[in-house]
Design a protein around this motif. Structure first.
Motif, PDB file in Angstrom:
ATOM      1  N   GLU A  94       0.846  -1.191   0.000  1.00 43.56           N
ATOM      2  CA  GLU A  94       0.000   0.000   0.000  1.00 43.56           C
ATOM      3  C   GLU A  94       0.883   1.243   0.000  1.00 43.56           C
ATOM      4  O   GLU A  94       2.092   1.158   0.206  1.00 43.56           O
ATOM      5  N   GLY A  95       0.270   2.373  -0.278  1.00 48.89           N
ATOM      6  CA  GLY A  95       1.035   3.616  -0.291  1.00 48.89           C
ATOM      7  C   GLY A  95       1.163   4.223  -1.683  1.00 48.89           C
ATOM      8  O   GLY A  95       1.658   5.341  -1.837  1.00 48.89           O
ATOM      9  N   ASN A  96       0.740   3.488  -2.696  1.00 50.45           N
ATOM     10  CA  ASN A  96       0.827   4.015  -4.062  1.00 50.45           C
ATOM     11  C   ASN A  96      -0.542   3.950  -4.746  1.00 50.45           C
ATOM     12  O   ASN A  96      -0.647   3.618  -5.923  1.00 50.45           O
ATOM     13  N   ARG A 121       3.757  -0.936   3.820  1.00 50.81           N
ATOM     14  CA  ARG A 121       4.022   0.313   3.101  1.00 50.81           C
ATOM     15  C   ARG A 121       5.545   0.466   3.063  1.00 50.81           C
ATOM     16  O   ARG A 121       6.185   0.441   4.117  1.00 50.81           O
ATOM     17  N   ILE A 122       6.100   0.596   1.893  1.00 42.52           N
ATOM     18  CA  ILE A 122       7.577   0.642   1.809  1.00 42.52           C
ATOM     19  C   ILE A 122       8.077   2.021   2.254  1.00 42.52           C
ATOM     20  O   ILE A 122       8.962   2.122   3.108  1.00 42.52           O
ATOM     21  N   ASN A 123       7.507   3.074   1.646  1.00 43.98           N
ATOM     22  CA  ASN A 123       7.829   4.427   2.088  1.00 43.98           C
ATOM     23  C   ASN A 123       9.333   4.718   2.133  1.00 43.98           C
ATOM     24  O   ASN A 123       9.824   5.353   3.050  1.00 43.98           O
ATOM     25  N   GLY A 124      10.067   4.173   1.208  1.00 46.47           N
ATOM     26  CA  GLY A 124      11.500   4.452   1.122  1.00 46.47           C
ATOM     27  C   GLY A 124      12.361   3.686   2.111  1.00 46.47           C
ATOM     28  O   GLY A 124      13.584   3.859   2.132  1.00 46.47           O
ATOM     29  N   LYS A 125      11.744   2.833   2.919  1.00 46.19           N
ATOM     30  CA  LYS A 125      12.525   2.105   3.937  1.00 46.19           C
ATOM     31  C   LYS A 125      13.106   0.827   3.337  1.00 46.19           C
ATOM     32  O   LYS A 125      12.349  -0.027   2.840  1.00 46.19           O
ATOM     33  N   ALA A 170      11.757  -2.549   4.647  1.00 44.07           N
ATOM     34  CA  ALA A 170      10.312  -2.799   4.629  1.00 44.07           C
ATOM     35  C   ALA A 170       9.966  -4.230   4.237  1.00 44.07           C
ATOM     36  O   ALA A 170       9.037  -4.820   4.772  1.00 44.07           O
ATOM     37  N   ASP A 226       8.064   5.532  -6.072  1.00 47.90           N
ATOM     38  CA  ASP A 226       9.331   6.199  -5.811  1.00 47.90           C
ATOM     39  C   ASP A 226      10.466   5.257  -6.224  1.00 47.90           C
ATOM     40  O   ASP A 226      10.340   4.030  -6.122  1.00 47.90           O
ATOM     41  N   ARG A 274      13.218   4.562  -4.815  1.00 48.47           N
ATOM     42  CA  ARG A 274      13.732   3.729  -3.727  1.00 48.47           C
ATOM     43  C   ARG A 274      12.797   2.551  -3.452  1.00 48.47           C
ATOM     44  O   ARG A 274      13.229   1.445  -3.179  1.00 48.47           O
ATOM     45  N   ASP A 275      11.483   2.829  -3.538  1.00 48.07           N
ATOM     46  CA  ASP A 275      10.510   1.756  -3.317  1.00 48.07           C
ATOM     47  C   ASP A 275      10.680   0.665  -4.371  1.00 48.07           C
ATOM     48  O   ASP A 275      10.592  -0.540  -4.070  1.00 48.07           O
TER      49      ASP A 275
END
Lengths: 338, 584
Positions: B210-212, B237-241, B244, B272, B274-275
């Protein structure tokens, strides 16, 4: 051979086979005789014998009046026996013990299990439960069943009860004190109380005697026999508290010296209850020392333990009682005066 | 008695003897029938081998190394349909016991056995607590109806684990024969799946991304619940981590995935960079991915206000990743003659508005033709605004097309005008078509990272990240439609419908759920469950058209023919008997 005779014999043989097969068809694939732990009619149970692996045992027998005796000496706690009977009725196999765990379970059971013999009138028990330890998740108890004449199951089962979360083995113990009825006195009808004498040691002005010569007739007297003004409602209410009172536990925490010392000390209260049949029960009470925060200011420290007292029932049984139950019957005279 | 047993003839005693003989004969026949019911002798003559365990179930049953104990709560006074289900359950368990008698044990329990209402209620509560659902059914007893609680389910215990199984898949008060029949057909899968759940120590973990702009949880609830029966399902949610989806392994060069599979369900916002890297490395570390992505941004909702809308490419930014893995989601929409219907208000008829049903070419219904286990024997899969897929060269990757459009389909390239008027147009799909456009492609093999030779980062840093350029062997499935996983949601009632439900048919008619669950089973190497689920059992019903057209003839034939045959047989018997004895 005659044809009809042959037909008749064939019919008999087939009938016998059908009867045998019908009897053996069950709703389970488990070894039916040795997984049938339940006792369907617990009203037939008249004796329960529990033996622990350490040699302790209790023998519970149903008396004609429906109460249960403990080792033929004491009266057993009714609700504890009822709990056993309910367990006999509602117990069910939750699962057979996994093969991978069976050996280990049997090893632990051989060192710790209790034996429960359930009698339903005969000299031999109808069923014998071998009650082991609880499962790892505390939702089941390992048990084996033995039936006289059939034998003992070689594989244990995990047993449980519907609507019950926990282990069952704690119900099958041989601790005499726990099985023993905790009744200090009990009267089905308050009219059975003929008289009560309450003596507060060293306080004759607070002591009193209540006489109950006839239903609805009560008298409040001083220790010297002098009649005192009587508030009938208050005194009747006082007598009602005598319907049933129980102690909390038998005092086993004191060593012999402490016990003798306590008994030699003058009691704080002495209660003598005379029943209508003439028998008198005498109970002595002692305050328990305050065991709260001794560093607290004196004003905060109580004079005695606020929760419990010690009592000697009939000069034989030293017990601990709860004050919330006994303060009503130990109240001084002033509370009964109009 | 002696006379009866030994005598015979035409005397009174002889007649009584004959009657006795007749009675004994009938008794013997009845007893033989009764004894026969105990003998397990079965021959499965059905074409689909419905009474035979599948190879996968047999293998699983044989492989059980400890006791599986099944407590079936279908016992006691039950209506005929449920008795049938109970018997079918017993038969199935007995069949399993043939293969592993020691490790499969069962007990049938009547939860309503107690005469005490309080105890009964306690038992019901307990069963509900353990995850079984009850049905309140109506029983006819001496002309009056009575309500009865039944628990058409079972508890399967293996070692310390107990799994509930619902054997009857309905909450209706009076389950009809078809539902019971369907439940019976499904029994093997339900029990095998429960055995598997109970005996599996490690439950694979699946994450919904999720997140996109992916589909919210409520829109994927049906498939989530289906997957939860076998797997642990989470949302992430990856969110750049970087952590994740995977964690660094202490002392190791590479990272270890925290999940076994990832579901990317209809992303609508660009990813993103990074994701994308995190997802790429998840794949390189052996993670499985179910990509459900749209090529075009088209919605039916936009047609509510306007008569048409223009579908434009969906910018989710995943194209380069998918391209590197061997597939391209084209920027087009597939129109297909094999499609779902749509109801549209048409011109008023008098003063009445008219709601008519038309084929809606933008919602292809893909009938699986592949024999691949993911799609064999499943119902057609319903897609909405689906894009075609192209496979592209990727070294060492095996590509299998699982779903395609029908021969009567056509590609509409970007930009696509989406209009309701299309229902009235003759598209000429039978003359001018681009047939068999792939909708779903399975990719299997050791993938090469989409970032291979592209990262301008020092090798030491890459090592520190645990970067892997050449992946472990894994599998991914790409579907050119995000809504293939979306169940219908009724916000007013606060409920969702099962995936594959069609509101016009008011029933589940599409195989989307089976397709996705099979896909996940396959990706996670659970091939055995697929073969059991995919088992096709035909409900042999009368041909509705013939029953209407030839009703009188069929009724007469079925009524009269057996009588005629009996009469004929009787006459023949009489004739031959007469002939025989007259000769004598």
């Amino acid at each position: 051979m005659n044809r009809r005779l042959l037909l008749f014999l064939l019919l008999v043989a087939l009938g016998a086979t059908a009867w045998y097969l019908a009897g053996s068809r069950g709703s389970t694939t488990l070894d039916r005789p040795l997984s049938d732990f339940m006792v369907a009619d617990t009203s037939q149970v008249d004796r329960i014998f529990i033996a622990e692996h350490n040699g302790k045992w209790v023998d519970l027998r149903r008396r004609p009046d429906g109460s249960w005796s403990l080792n033929d000496i004491y009266k057993a706690k009714k609700h504890e026996v009822d709990l056993l009977l309910r367990t006999f009725l509602r117990v069910e196999v939750k699962a057979p013990v996994p093969k991978s765990a069976e050996e280990n379970v049997l090893r632990v059971m051989s060192a710790s299990a209790s034996k429960v013999e359930i009698y339903t009138g005969g000299k031999k028990p109808e069923k014998v439960w071998i009650v082991g330890h609880g499962t790892k998740d505390h939702f089941g108890t390992y048990m084996l069943l033995e039936k006289p004449g059939i034998g003992r199951s070689s594989s244990p089962f995990i047993m449980g009860m519907s609507r019950f979360t926990g282990v069952l083995n704690t119900r099958f113990h041989a601790d005499l004190d726990t099985w023993r009825d905790t009744e200090v006195y009990a009267f089905d009808d308050v009219y059975e109380v003929a008289a009560v004498e309450m003596t507060l040691t060293g306080e004759p002005d607070a002591s009193y005697r209540v006489e109950h010569p006839a239903p609805g007739v009560v008298r409040l007297l001083a220790p010297d026999g002098r009649a005192l003004p009587t508030d009938t409602l208050l005194v009747k209410g006082y007598l009602l508290a005598f319907e049933q009172l129980n102690y909390e536990y038998i005092e086993r925490n004191l060593d012999r010296r402490q016990r003798d010392s306590l008994i030699a000390t003058p009691p704080s209260h002495v209660l003598a209850i005379t029943a209508r049949d003439g028998g008198t029960k005498r109970i002595k009470f002692w305050w328990k020392p305050y065991e709260g925060d001794l560093t607290a200011p004196e004003a905060v420290q109580a004079e005695h333990d606020k929760v419990r007292m010690q009592a000697l029932v009939q000069d034989t049984l030293l017990v601990t009682v709860q004050r919330q139950m006994f303060d009503v019957v130990l109240q001084p005279r002033e509370f009964l005066l109009p | 008695m002696k006379g009866l047993l030994s005598g015979s003839g035409g005397t009174r005693g002889g007649r009584a003897g004959d009657l006795l003989e007749l009675g004994a004969g009938i008794g013997i026949v009845l007893l033989v029938l009764f004894i026969g019911s105990f003998v397990r002798l079965r021959a499965d003559l059905t074409s689909e081998k419905r009474y035979t365990l599948t190879d996968a179930t047999r293998e699983m049953v044989v492989g059980l190394d400890d006791v599986v104990y099944v407590r079936v709560y279908l016992h006691g006074a039950l209506p005929a349909d449920l008795r049938q289900l109970s018997q079918a359950t017993r038969d199935l368990l007995d069949e399993m016991r043939v293969w592993n008698p020691e490790h499969i044990q069962y007990t049938f329990i009547d939860p309503s056995a107690s005469e005490d209402e309080r105890t009964r209620n306690e038992v019901y509560d307990d069963l509900q607590k353990q995850g079984l659902r009850y049905s309140s059914i109506r029983l006819r007893d001496k002309g009056a109806f009575t309500e009865r609680i039944v628990f058409p389910g079972a508890l399967v215990t293996y070692r310390d684990k107990t799994v509930p199984v619902q054997l009857l898949k309905t909450q209706l008060r009076t389950p009809d024969a078809e539902i019971v029949n369907r439940s019976i057909n499904n029994l093997e899968y339900e029990l095998a799946s429960a055995f598997r759940q109970a005996s599996t120590l490690h439950k694979p973990r699946i994450a919904f991304l999720e997140g996109n702009g992916e589909l919210p949880e409520l829109y994927v609830m049906d498939v989530t619940n289906a997957l939860k029966e076998t797997y642990e399902v989470d949302r992430v949610r990856i969110n750049g981590k970087i952590d994740a989806l995977s964690k660094p392994l202490e002392g190791g060069n590479y990272r270890v995935n925290s999940y076994d599979a990832l579901v990317v369900a209809k992303p609508e916002k660009p990813f993103d960079g990074r994701d994308k890297y995190v997802i790429d490395q998840f794949v390189m570390n052996g993670g499985k991915v179910l990509w459900l992505v749209d090529g075009m941004n088209a919605h039916l909702d936009s047609l509510r206000k306007n008569q048409f809308s223009i579908a434009t490419p969906m910018e989710h930014g995943l194209d380069d990743l998918l391209f590197a893995y061997g597939v391209r989601v084209n920027k087009d929409l597939v129109l297909d003659k094999s499609c779902a219907p749509i109801e549209i208000w048409t011109q008023p008829y008098g003063n009445q508005r008219k709601l008519e049903r038309f084929p809606w070419y933008f919602e292809p219904v893909s009938i699986p033709e592949s024999t691949h286990p993911i799609v064999s024997n499943i119902d057609p899969v319903h897609l909405r605004f689906a894009s075609s897929l192209d496979t592209v060269a990727a070294e060492g990757i095996r590509k299998t097309v699982l779903l395609t459009s029908s021969p009567y389909s056509r590609i509409m390239r970007n930009p696509v005008r989406v209009s309701l008027n299309i229902v009235e147009m003759d598209l000429g799909l039978d003359r001018n078509a681009t047939p068999y456009q792939p909708f779903a492609v399975l990719l299997e093999g050791a993938f090469t990272s989409a970032y291979a030779d592209r990262l301008l980062v020092a090798p030491d840093t890459l090592r520190l990240w645990g970067y892997r350029e050449q992946g472990k062997r894994t599998a991914q499935l790409v579907v050119g439609d995000g809504e293939v996983i979306a169940n219908r949601v009724d916000h007013e009632k606060g409920m969702y419908y099962m995936l594959g439900y069609d509101r016009y048919a008011n029933a589940k008619i599409y195989g989307n759920r089976e397709f996705l669950v099979n896909a996940m089973n396959y990706l996670l190497d659970d091939h055995s469950l697929i073969s059991i689920r995919s088992r096709a059992i035909t409900l042999r019903q009368l041909d509705p058209e013939r029953t209407v057209l030839e009703r009188a003839y069929l009724q007469a034939f079925n009524t009269a023919a057996p009588v005629l045959v009996s009469v004929l047989a009787g006459l023949l018997f009489h004739y031959f008997r007469r002939r025989r004895y007259s000769q004598a």
